[in-house]
Scaffold this motif. Structure first.
Motif, PDB file in Angstrom:
ATOM      1  N   UNK A   1       0.820  -1.209   0.000  1.00  0.00           N
ATOM      2  CA  UNK A   1       0.000   0.000   0.000  1.00  0.00           C
ATOM      3  C   UNK A   1       0.855   1.260   0.000  1.00  0.00           C
ATOM      4  N   UNK A   2       1.933   1.264   0.774  1.00  0.00           N
ATOM      5  CA  UNK A   2       2.817   2.437   0.823  1.00  0.00           C
ATOM      6  C   UNK A   2       3.495   2.668  -0.531  1.00  0.00           C
ATOM      7  N   UNK A   3       3.941   1.570  -1.143  1.00  0.00           N
ATOM      8  CA  UNK A   3       4.590   1.694  -2.451  1.00  0.00           C
ATOM      9  C   UNK A   3       3.606   2.174  -3.501  1.00  0.00           C
ATOM     10  N   UNK A   4       2.400   1.624  -3.451  1.00  0.00           N
ATOM     11  CA  UNK A   4       1.379   2.033  -4.417  1.00  0.00           C
ATOM     12  C   UNK A   4       1.065   3.526  -4.292  1.00  0.00           C
ATOM     13  N   UNK A   5       0.942   4.009  -3.074  1.00  0.00           N
ATOM     14  CA  UNK A   5       0.652   5.430  -2.879  1.00  0.00           C
ATOM     15  C   UNK A   5       1.786   6.305  -3.394  1.00  0.00           C
TER      16      UNK A   5
ATOM     17  N   UNK B   1       1.411   8.992  -6.393  1.00  0.00           N
ATOM     18  CA  UNK B   1       1.799  10.387  -6.220  1.00  0.00           C
ATOM     19  C   UNK B   1       2.779  10.840  -7.276  1.00  0.00           C
ATOM     20  N   UNK B   2       3.750   9.965  -7.599  1.00  0.00           N
ATOM     21  CA  UNK B   2       4.743  10.304  -8.619  1.00  0.00           C
ATOM     22  C   UNK B   2       4.085  10.504  -9.985  1.00  0.00           C
ATOM     23  N   UNK B   3       3.124   9.642 -10.316  1.00  0.00           N
ATOM     24  CA  UNK B   3       2.427   9.759 -11.596  1.00  0.00           C
ATOM     25  C   UNK B   3       1.618  11.056 -11.667  1.00  0.00           C
TER      26      UNK B   3
ATOM     27  N   UNK C   1      -2.448  11.422 -15.380  1.00  0.00           N
ATOM     28  CA  UNK C   1      -3.169  11.807 -14.170  1.00  0.00           C
ATOM     29  C   UNK C   1      -4.192  10.742 -13.793  1.00  0.00           C
ATOM     30  N   UNK C   2      -4.941  10.261 -14.770  1.00  0.00           N
ATOM     31  CA  UNK C   2      -5.920   9.199 -14.504  1.00  0.00           C
ATOM     32  C   UNK C   2      -5.225   7.906 -14.090  1.00  0.00           C
ATOM     33  N   UNK C   3      -4.062   7.625 -14.687  1.00  0.00           N
ATOM     34  CA  UNK C   3      -3.285   6.447 -14.288  1.00  0.00           C
ATOM     35  C   UNK C   3      -2.919   6.528 -12.807  1.00  0.00           C
ATOM     36  N   UNK C   4      -2.505   7.733 -12.378  1.00  0.00           N
ATOM     37  CA  UNK C   4      -2.150   7.904 -10.977  1.00  0.00           C
ATOM     38  C   UNK C   4      -3.340   7.769 -10.056  1.00  0.00           C
ATOM     39  N   UNK C   5      -4.475   8.332 -10.456  1.00  0.00           N
ATOM     40  CA  UNK C   5      -5.668   8.284  -9.609  1.00  0.00           C
ATOM     41  C   UNK C   5      -6.218   6.859  -9.473  1.00  0.00           C
ATOM     42  N   UNK C   6      -6.123   6.081 -10.551  1.00  0.00           N
ATOM     43  CA  UNK C   6      -6.672   4.725 -10.531  1.00  0.00           C
ATOM     44  C   UNK C   6      -5.631   3.659 -10.168  1.00  0.00           C
ATOM     45  N   UNK C   7      -4.369   4.050 -10.006  1.00  0.00           N
ATOM     46  CA  UNK C   7      -3.348   3.111  -9.561  1.00  0.00           C
ATOM     47  C   UNK C   7      -2.965   2.074 -10.593  1.00  0.00           C
TER      48      UNK C   7
END
Length: 447
Positions: A79-83, A87-89, A252-258
């Motif tokens: 979860x930490x890595x995913x966040x 954020x980077x994306x 941006x959408x890639x970052x929001x949807x993971x």
């Protein structure tokens, strides 16, 4: 023997490539369009669909951890890595959105010329040479047959037609992948790899393949290549900038949807436009529909994930080579008898290959990248730029082309041909190729 006429030893420059069956705004029949769209989906599968299946375990995650089960430490790490990745994306997307919609990239693109684009587009293909035959060589028994079959179907056997449709040429990728995939599955089921090294099994077996690709994601050079293979005019400055902006929204959408990865031009799919000789926009839209559809049905994704990556590496040998040669087609608009032009193209090509190689060798020996300051964000920025062959070539070529005798070399650089494509109204065909649907152009000022 009579001396040859000038037209017999030279070819007039042409704005659009010849021999393409369908350009960007012409469409095949619906059946052919759907089949071609599925073919593009299969080719894009590595980078667009299956990368998360490889990255999630490296992040400490499993299916159970994604669902809130399993070991708490692994779940927390995942979860930490995913966040952090999300954020980077999101931060990265903001840069592209600003560059695109502020028209800053359009201003930068005014320094481009046909001469400067040659090494950039060429290295979009050549810069990925390590994704080709070196990967094919990891499993020769399926890599070589795939390479031979794909070339034979797409070029040597293209004269075979069904109802005036060159089916072998048009669907060479689907047919050859199906044949070699079945052959690879037969070898796997027969136990041919049972006692082979783990690396061989990973690249050959159909029950261990992880369909991934670490090919760099590129933009400006690939945009130019895609427009040429779609038989369109070079995109005007504001269209290029608009594309960068939309790409930022995608990230941006890639970052929001993971999704774990960003969105950009897929180089291999640009090459497939040339291989099939179909540059239709509708084909790509259908391909996007397949991606949405199969993302809902996970079983299909698991099925396609059994395709050994070696099969795709064989295809890359052809498609990346086609993209590279496309860059050299811009030389027809320049004067290659000019020592100035020979110097710029040669130096940009060489440094575009040599600089990233230095960064790779330095990293392998020192166990850290060359830019190793206390400012981590600066390190990442600098290293990302110079690990990319097209980006390094772009910097060198644009600098040399705009500082070395540039005032007296406009004709040698190809500017009389290039200048009309800088603005949207510079060529009447731009409206046909680049007008947005639903009157959306009113939101994007034309330059």
């Amino acid at each position: 023997m009579a001396a040859p006429k000038p037209e017999e030893i030279s070819h007039p420059p042409m704005d659009q490539l010849q021999g393409l069956e369908y350009c960007i705004d012409s469409n095949p029949s619906w059946g052919e369009t759907i089949a071609l769209g599925f073919q593009h989906y299969i080719l894009a599968l590595g980078t667009a669909v299956m990368i998360p299946s490889f990255l999630v375990p490296l992040m400490g995650g499993t299916f159970q951890s994604c669902c809130g089960k399993g070991e708490s430490s692994r779940t927390k790490r995942f979860l930490n890595t995913m966040r952090a990745v999300q954020g980077a994306l999101i931060v990265a997307s903001s840069i592209q959105i600003i560059l695109g919609y502020s028209q800053m990239w359009a201003i930068c693109s005014r320094f481009f010329s046909p001469l400067g684009m040659v090494p950039v587009i060429a290295l979009v293909g050549f810069g990925l040479f390590d994704r080709g035959f070196p990967v094919v060589g990891r499993c020769m028994e399926i890599g070589i047959p795939m390479l031979v079959l794909f070339i034979a179907f797409s070029h040597y056997l293209k004269i075979f037609q069904t109802k005036q449709l060159p089916i072998l040429e048009r669907f060479a990728l689907l047919i050859s992948i199906t044949v070699i995939w079945a052959y690879a599955h037969l070898l796997t089921a027969s136990g041919a790899y049972k006692h082979r090294p783990e690396l061989t099994q990973l690249n050959c077996r159909t029950d261990k393949a992880n369909l991934i690709s670490s090919a760099p994601w590129l933009s400006t050079g690939a945009y130019k290549a895609a427009s040429r293979l779609a038989s369109a005019t070079p995109p005007p400055a504001h269209v290029l900038s608009r594309g960068i902006g939309w790409q930022g929204i995608g990230i941006l959408l890639d970052g929001l949807f993971g999704t774990l990865t960003g969105s950009t031009v897929c180089v291999k799919n640009v090459g497939l436009l040339g291989s099939t000789r179909v540059g239709s926009r509708r084909v790509i839209q259908i391909s996007a529909g397949f991606m949405i559809f199969f993302s809902i049905l996970g079983k299909f994704g698991a099925l396609f994930a059994s395709i050994p990556f070696t099969i795709f590496a064989a295809v890359y040998c052809v498609l990346f080579g086609l993209i590279a040669s496309l860059g050299f087609s811009f030389l027809q608009f320049t004067n290659m008898n000019s020592m100035r032009n020979l110097f710029i193209v040669g130096v940009a090509l060489f440094l575009g290959l040599s600089v990233p190689e230095y960064f790779r060798e330095y990293t392998a020996k020192a166990l850290h990248v060359p830019a190793h300051t206390r400012a981590g964000w600066f390190n990442d920025f600098l290293n990302t730029i110079f690990f990319s062959s097209p980006t390094a070539a772009l910097i060198v070529a644009i600098f040399l082309d705009n500082t070395l005798d540039y005032k007296d070399s406009a004709r040698d650089r190809g500017m009389p041909w290039w200048v009309k494509f800088r603005t949207f109204k510079g060529d009447s065909r731009n409206e046909e190729f680049y007008t947005l649907p639903f009157n959306l152009d009113r939101f994007f000022p034309q330059s």
